[in-house]
Design a protein around this motif. Sequence first.
Motif, PDB file in Angstrom:
ATOM      1  N   UNK A 173      20.995 -43.057  -6.044  1.00  0.00           N
ATOM      2  CA  UNK A 173      22.191 -42.968  -5.219  1.00  0.00           C
ATOM      3  C   UNK A 173      22.792 -41.580  -5.385  1.00  0.00           C
ATOM      4  N   UNK A 174      23.673 -41.214  -4.486  1.00  0.00           N
ATOM      5  CA  UNK A 174      24.314 -39.898  -4.549  1.00  0.00           C
ATOM      6  C   UNK A 174      25.675 -40.017  -5.218  1.00  0.00           C
ATOM      7  N   UNK A 175      25.972 -39.076  -6.096  1.00  0.00           N
ATOM      8  CA  UNK A 175      27.296 -38.969  -6.690  1.00  0.00           C
ATOM      9  C   UNK A 175      28.198 -38.196  -5.736  1.00  0.00           C
ATOM     10  N   UNK A 176      29.464 -38.091  -6.072  1.00  0.00           N
ATOM     11  CA  UNK A 176      30.429 -37.391  -5.227  1.00  0.00           C
ATOM     12  C   UNK A 176      30.158 -35.910  -5.073  1.00  0.00           C
ATOM     13  N   UNK A 177      29.380 -35.334  -5.985  1.00  0.00           N
ATOM     14  CA  UNK A 177      29.034 -33.917  -5.879  1.00  0.00           C
ATOM     15  C   UNK A 177      27.693 -33.705  -5.184  1.00  0.00           C
ATOM     16  N   UNK A 178      27.082 -34.792  -4.687  1.00  0.00           N
ATOM     17  CA  UNK A 178      25.809 -34.702  -3.977  1.00  0.00           C
ATOM     18  C   UNK A 178      24.584 -34.899  -4.852  1.00  0.00           C
ATOM     19  N   UNK A 179      24.749 -34.852  -6.169  1.00  0.00           N
ATOM     20  CA  UNK A 179      23.612 -35.034  -7.073  1.00  0.00           C
ATOM     21  C   UNK A 179      23.063 -36.453  -6.928  1.00  0.00           C
ATOM     22  N   UNK A 180      21.753 -36.585  -7.018  1.00  0.00           N
ATOM     23  CA  UNK A 180      21.107 -37.894  -6.950  1.00  0.00           C
ATOM     24  C   UNK A 180      20.836 -38.366  -8.371  1.00  0.00           C
ATOM     25  N   UNK A 181      21.181 -39.634  -8.634  1.00  0.00           N
ATOM     26  CA  UNK A 181      20.956 -40.220  -9.954  1.00  0.00           C
ATOM     27  C   UNK A 181      20.433 -41.632  -9.781  1.00  0.00           C
ATOM     28  N   UNK A 182      19.872 -42.170 -10.856  1.00  0.00           N
ATOM     29  CA  UNK A 182      19.401 -43.554 -10.839  1.00  0.00           C
ATOM     30  C   UNK A 182      20.591 -44.491 -10.659  1.00  0.00           C
ATOM     31  N   UNK A 183      20.368 -45.546  -9.894  1.00  0.00           N
ATOM     32  CA  UNK A 183      21.446 -46.510  -9.663  1.00  0.00           C
ATOM     33  C   UNK A 183      21.875 -47.211 -10.945  1.00  0.00           C
ATOM     34  N   UNK A 184      21.047 -47.159 -11.983  1.00  0.00           N
ATOM     35  CA  UNK A 184      21.403 -47.783 -13.253  1.00  0.00           C
ATOM     36  C   UNK A 184      21.983 -46.770 -14.245  1.00  0.00           C
ATOM     37  N   UNK A 185      22.294 -45.573 -13.785  1.00  0.00           N
ATOM     38  CA  UNK A 185      22.863 -44.565 -14.693  1.00  0.00           C
ATOM     39  C   UNK A 185      24.207 -45.051 -15.213  1.00  0.00           C
ATOM     40  N   UNK A 186      24.604 -44.530 -16.360  1.00  0.00           N
ATOM     41  CA  UNK A 186      25.868 -44.949 -16.975  1.00  0.00           C
ATOM     42  C   UNK A 186      27.049 -44.671 -16.049  1.00  0.00           C
ATOM     43  N   UNK A 187      27.012 -43.561 -15.338  1.00  0.00           N
ATOM     44  CA  UNK A 187      28.129 -43.211 -14.457  1.00  0.00           C
ATOM     45  C   UNK A 187      28.234 -44.207 -13.297  1.00  0.00           C
ATOM     46  N   UNK A 188      27.125 -44.536 -12.689  1.00  0.00           N
ATOM     47  CA  UNK A 188      27.131 -45.492 -11.573  1.00  0.00           C
ATOM     48  C   UNK A 188      27.554 -46.875 -12.075  1.00  0.00           C
ATOM     49  N   UNK A 189      27.098 -47.237 -13.265  1.00  0.00           N
ATOM     50  CA  UNK A 189      27.498 -48.520 -13.844  1.00  0.00           C
ATOM     51  C   UNK A 189      29.008 -48.543 -14.084  1.00  0.00           C
TER      52      UNK A 189
END
Length: 190
Positions: free
Chosen positions: A17-33
């Motif tokens: 998924x994309x973060x607010x800064x446009x970076x792509x991370x795993x949907x299970x990342x700590x930030x997304x969680x």
Amino acid sequence: MVVLNKIYTKTGDHGETALGNGARVAKHSMRVTAYGTVDEVNATVGLARQHATGETDEALARIQNDLFDLGADLCRPDMEKDAEAEYTPLRISDAQVARLESEIDAMNAALEPLRSFILPGGTALAAQLHLCRTVSRRAERLSVELATVEHVNPAAVKYLNRLSDWFFVASRVSNDNGKEDVLWVPGANR
């Protein structure tokens, strides 16, 4: 202004998924969680509002809006680059924390001091507020954990900490100012 013309984008089909800064991370990342759990808190507040009226409903509406602010804050990790951003990123402020503290103090003034732990329950609104409290505590734990490996706005963590307290005190108010609180009786069923 947010414009959502198309709800599905297919960009998350491979677990990112994309973060607010446009970076792509795993949907299970700590930030997304962490910010996903803030979204869960917001959904529980929506359920609580089905039983709330007057000032309590107005306060819960403010909290729901704050929770979107909090999600926006947590989904943008690079606070040190805020000044370089195309638009000023939304961050939880100390003023939002102070508002919660003020509301807690005002609600708590009408309550008798607790002499026992209370069980989640009582009125329908109080039970829902206890659910809000427990989910907000989980969001806080996840945000604190995230802060051990990535930068997190300290005001965001404070907000979550005060929010669980707000829900606790509001649940007591919703139980006829504590008169309908369900008290814990240690060892009652031995």
